[in-house]
Design an enzyme around this catalytic site. Structure first.
Site, short mmCIF file in Angstrom:
data_model
loop_
_atom_site.label_atom_id
_atom_site.label_comp_id
_atom_site.label_asym_id
_atom_site.label_seq_id
_atom_site.Cartn_x
_atom_site.Cartn_y
_atom_site.Cartn_z
CE1 TYR A 78 -35.72 -35.05 146.82
CE2 TYR A 78 -36.71 -33.11 146.86
CZ TYR A 78 -36.30 -34.38 146.04
OH TYR A 78 -36.19 -34.29 144.81
CB SER B 226 -34.99 -30.80 143.86
OG SER B 226 -36.24 -30.43 144.24
N1 LIG Z 1 -40.30 -35.76 140.27
C1 LIG Z 1 -40.02 -34.51 140.33
O1 LIG Z 1 -41.13 -33.76 140.77
C2 LIG Z 1 -38.66 -34.14 141.02
C3 LIG Z 1 -38.51 -32.65 141.24
C4 LIG Z 1 -37.29 -32.31 141.56
C5 LIG Z 1 -36.22 -33.09 141.69
N2 LIG Z 1 -36.59 -34.47 141.38
C6 LIG Z 1 -35.08 -35.05 141.44
O2 LIG Z 1 -34.93 -35.81 140.07
C7 LIG Z 1 -34.32 -37.11 140.32
C8 LIG Z 1 -35.00 -38.05 139.44
O3 LIG Z 1 -36.30 -38.33 140.35
P1 LIG Z 1 -37.66 -38.92 139.74
O4 LIG Z 1 -38.74 -38.21 139.67
O5 LIG Z 1 -37.30 -39.33 138.20
O6 LIG Z 1 -37.92 -40.02 140.59
P2 LIG Z 1 -38.09 -41.80 140.35
O7 LIG Z 1 -38.39 -42.07 141.83
O8 LIG Z 1 -38.96 -41.95 139.43
O9 LIG Z 1 -36.66 -42.29 140.03
C9 LIG Z 1 -35.63 -42.13 140.85
C10 LIG Z 1 -34.81 -43.47 140.52
O10 LIG Z 1 -33.62 -43.66 141.35
C11 LIG Z 1 -33.33 -44.70 141.82
N3 LIG Z 1 -32.73 -44.98 143.20
C12 LIG Z 1 -33.40 -44.44 144.43
N4 LIG Z 1 -32.45 -44.86 145.48
C13 LIG Z 1 -31.57 -45.57 144.73
C14 LIG Z 1 -30.25 -46.24 145.24
N5 LIG Z 1 -29.95 -46.24 146.41
N6 LIG Z 1 -29.48 -47.08 144.44
C15 LIG Z 1 -29.89 -46.86 142.96
N7 LIG Z 1 -30.89 -46.35 142.29
C16 LIG Z 1 -31.48 -45.53 143.40
C17 LIG Z 1 -34.98 -45.36 142.04
O11 LIG Z 1 -35.03 -46.75 142.01
C18 LIG Z 1 -35.44 -44.83 140.70
O12 LIG Z 1 -35.28 -45.59 139.72
C19 LIG Z 1 -34.14 -37.47 141.78
O13 LIG Z 1 -32.83 -36.86 142.26
C20 LIG Z 1 -35.40 -36.54 142.22
O14 LIG Z 1 -34.98 -35.91 143.60
C21 LIG Z 1 -37.68 -35.04 141.09
#
Ligand SMILES: NC(=O)c1ccc[n+]([C@@H]2O[C@H](COP(=O)([O-])OP(=O)(O)OC[C@H]3O[C@@H](n4cnc5c(N)ncnc54)[C@H](O)[C@@H]3O)[C@@H](O)[C@H]2O)c1
Length: 253
Positions: A154, A141
């Site tokens: 985070y 991130s």
């Molecule tokens: N959305 C953003 O703006 C953003 C920005 C930077 C980084 N990220 C990173 O991108 C990645 C994906 O995020 P996203 O935005 O798609 O989020 P999201 O919440 O839509 O998806 C994350 C997924 O991870 C799963 N998850 C979480 N904890 C878990 C566990 N203990 N066991 C199994 N599954 C688990 C959730 O159930 C979900 O399906 C993450 O690592 C997040 O930190 C997101």
């Protein structure tokens, strides 16, 4: 097709970026193990991929358990006979200022965002090493570089991934490439949840967009295309890198 007959395990594949990465990889010919906790969503992603002629198997489990990650790699070997690609996309925000954060929230966030990456890569790397080839894409991130209000667990976990990626890239070349993909603000349920940490939750998204040089939120597709590049042979001379895909928002830091 860029991933013809490649076998990939994707965590967090039932929602957000992980889900989009799954569709993109499947379209490019990869056979997938989809990891997630929500059976209904996992089965729906699996069904959609199969209906489009792809190969996918949903495996339910909480990735903060070492055994879940062991089972993911074993199921992948039992189903497809190999592992070529790992994508660690599951993530948790664990919001709260340090002194207000429950110890349990801290531990769960570190376990999801950092320890689970160790669990899965430590299980997958020996298979790839034996095979003589493999590619790992870890979703970090911009929070690895930049702070946000009430995001201590985070930011700490995402910052640690920068060094973890470089270290394992150093240790497991030349056979295995490991890269960190750092999204900026991408329109997923996680981004909506992050607004709660801000004093102006109703307007923070609009304010965020104004701070992004490319003047829009990212889409899961923006991240999936970058993940495809890093996972595929198009990135065959790239390892240990930190690719930022953020519409330019880090230019403001
Ligand atoms: N959305 C953003 O703006 C953003 C920005 C930077 C980084 N990220 C990173 O991108 C990645 C994906 O995020 P996203 O935005 O798609 O989020 P999201 O919440 O839509 O998806 C994350 C997924 O991870 C799963 N998850 C979480 N904890 C878990 C566990 N203990 N066991 C199994 N599954 C688990 C959730 O159930 C979900 O399906 C993450 O690592 C997040 O930190 C997101």
């Amino acid at each position: 097709m860029k991933l013809q007959n490649k076998v990939a395990i994707i965590t967090g594949a039932t929602r957000g970026m992980g889900e989009e990465i799954a569709y993109t990889f499947a379209r490019e010919g990869a056979k997938l193990i989809l990891s997630g906790r929500n059976e209904e969503r996992g089965n729906a992603v699996q069904k959609k991929i199969r209906e489009q002629g792809g190969n996918a198997l949903f495996v339910k489990g909480d990735i903060t358990s070492y055994e879940t990650n062991q089972a993911l790699v074993q199921t992948c070997l039992d189903t497809y006979g190999t592992v070529d690609i790992l994508v660690c996309s599951a993530g948790l925000l664990g919001l709260g200022k340090l002194t207000e954060l429950l110890q349990e929230t801290w531990e769960k966030t570190i376990a999801t965002n950092l320890s689970a990456v160790y669990y899965l890569t430590s299980q997958g790397i020996p298979v790839m090493k034996k095979k003589g080839k493999g590619s790992i894409v870890i979703i970090g991130s911009i929070a690895g570089y930049k702070t946000f209000p009430a995001h201590p667990a985070y930011c700490a976990s995402k910052g640690a991934l920068i060094q973890l990626t470089k270290q394992i890239a150093l240790d497991y070349g030349p056979e295995i490439r490991i890269n960190l993909l750092n999204p900026g603000q991408v329109d997923t349920p996680l981004l909506q949840e992050s607004t709660k940490a801000f004093p102006n939750p109703d307007t923070i998204i609009e304010e965020t967009i104004q701070n992004i040089p490319l003047k829009r939120l990212g889409l899961p597709e923006d991240i999936a295309k970058a993940a495809l590049f890093l996972a595929s042979d198009d990135a065959s001379w790239i390892t240990g890198s930190n690719l930022v895909v953020d519409g330019g928002v880090l230019c403001n830091s």
